[in-house]
Design an enzyme around this catalytic site. Structure first.
Site, short mmCIF file in Angstrom:
data_model
loop_
_atom_site.label_atom_id
_atom_site.label_comp_id
_atom_site.label_asym_id
_atom_site.label_seq_id
_atom_site.Cartn_x
_atom_site.Cartn_y
_atom_site.Cartn_z
N SER A 143 0.86 -1.19 0.00
CA SER A 143 0.00 0.00 0.00
C SER A 143 0.89 1.23 0.00
O SER A 143 2.06 1.16 0.39
CB SER A 143 -0.86 0.01 1.26
OG SER A 143 -1.47 1.29 1.43
N TYR A 157 -1.96 -2.04 10.42
CA TYR A 157 -2.07 -2.11 8.96
C TYR A 157 -0.84 -1.50 8.29
O TYR A 157 -0.24 -2.11 7.40
CB TYR A 157 -3.34 -1.38 8.51
CG TYR A 157 -3.60 -1.43 7.03
CD1 TYR A 157 -4.21 -2.54 6.44
CD2 TYR A 157 -3.25 -0.37 6.20
CE1 TYR A 157 -4.45 -2.59 5.08
CE2 TYR A 157 -3.49 -0.41 4.83
CZ TYR A 157 -4.09 -1.52 4.28
OH TYR A 157 -4.33 -1.57 2.92
#
Ligand code: NAD
Length: 257
Positions: A143, A157
């Site tokens: 990401s 995350y």
């Protein structure tokens, strides 16, 4: 067709990026092993590909479990004879993921088990299959948060995606001379279920949008197209990359008004 005679495993194939990529890969001639923990969603993707005349098989798997990852690779080889492309894409973003003070150990462990260990296990069992093929392409979904910090914290995350990025880079180096390419796909914020359920008010959405030069969220189809490039032989000299597909978010200091 850009993936003719290729066999691809796509984890998280039931939704979002994985769904769009499964459909696109099948349209480009690949046989697709659709992997998802959500049986209904995985079967739906598979059915859609088959209805369009494509080749697809659904495999139920929890990617944080070794035996499930071993099985998905086995199914690919048993059903289609080989593996060419491994898209380790499934991941979670937990609603209670927060800063260091407020993130529970359980949320941390679950996030790491799926987002990091899941990618590791995919590679652990997928790489020997790619070696048997004589080469191939691994795409691991990291990401943009692997390279940018945010004051809207999702600590587990973010840390998990940093791990995916560095793991992908090292695997790329280890396997470079075996014809196996490994790239970390780093999507920017997307208009998918995963992010929209977290950004559930206009205020939260706008807090993000102000940082994206293009002024909009990305679409899962746009990530699927980038994945197609990394999966196909068109990217034959691309390995170990931090492949950002992010609307310019990581390039921006001040965005257009
Ligand atoms: P999504 O929630 O739409 O799809 C994820 C899929 O993975 C679901 O079908 C889910 O059932 C499956 N899954 C979850 N846990 C699993 C497990 N343990 N085993 C097998 N399957 C499992 O999400 P998405 O937006 O398509 O995200 C896909 C990937 O892209 C994730 O790794 C995510 O972190 C990453 N990503 C998303 C965004 C975004 O803005 N949506 C941005 C950057 C990166």
């Amino acid at each position: 067709m850009r993936l003719e005679n290729k066999v691809a495993i796509i984890t998280g194939g039931g939704s979002g990026i994985g769904y769009e990529t499964s459909i696109l890969f099948a349209n480009e001639g690949a046989s697709v092993v659709v992997v998802d923990i959500n049986e209904d969603a995985g079967n739906k993707t598979t059915q859609e590909i088959q209805n369009n005349g494509g080749q697809a098989t659904y495999v139920h798997a929890d990617i944080s479990k070794a035996e499930d990852c071993q099985n998905m690779v086995q199914v690919a080889e048993d059903t289609y004879g080989k593996l060419d492309v491994l898209f380790n894409n499934a991941g979670i973003s937990h609603a209670e993921d927060d800063d260091a003070i407020n993130t529970s150990e359980d949320v941390w462990d679950l996030t790491m088990d799926i987002n990091v260990k899941g990618v590791f296990l995919g590679c652990k069992y997928g790489i020997p299959a790619l070696q048997r093929t004589g080469g191939g392409s691994i795409i691991n979904t990291a990401s943009f948060v692997a390279v940018l910090g945010a004051a809207t914290p999702q600590l587990a995350y973010t840390a998990s995606k940093g791990a995916v990025l560095s793991m992908s880079r090292e695997l790329a180096v280890i396997h470079a001379q075996e014809g196996i390419r490994v790239n970390a796909l780093c999507p920017g914020p997307l208009r998918t279920e995963l992010l929209m359920k977290y950004l559930n008010t206009d205020k939260k959405k706008n807090r993000r949008l102000v940082h994206i030069p293009m002024g909009r969220f990305g679409e899962a189809e746009e990530i699927a197209k980038a994945t197609l490039f990394l999966a196909s032989d068109e990217s034959s000299f691309v390995t170990g990359s931090t492949f950002l597909v992010d609307g310019g978010i990581t390039a921006a200091y001040v965005t257009p008004e």
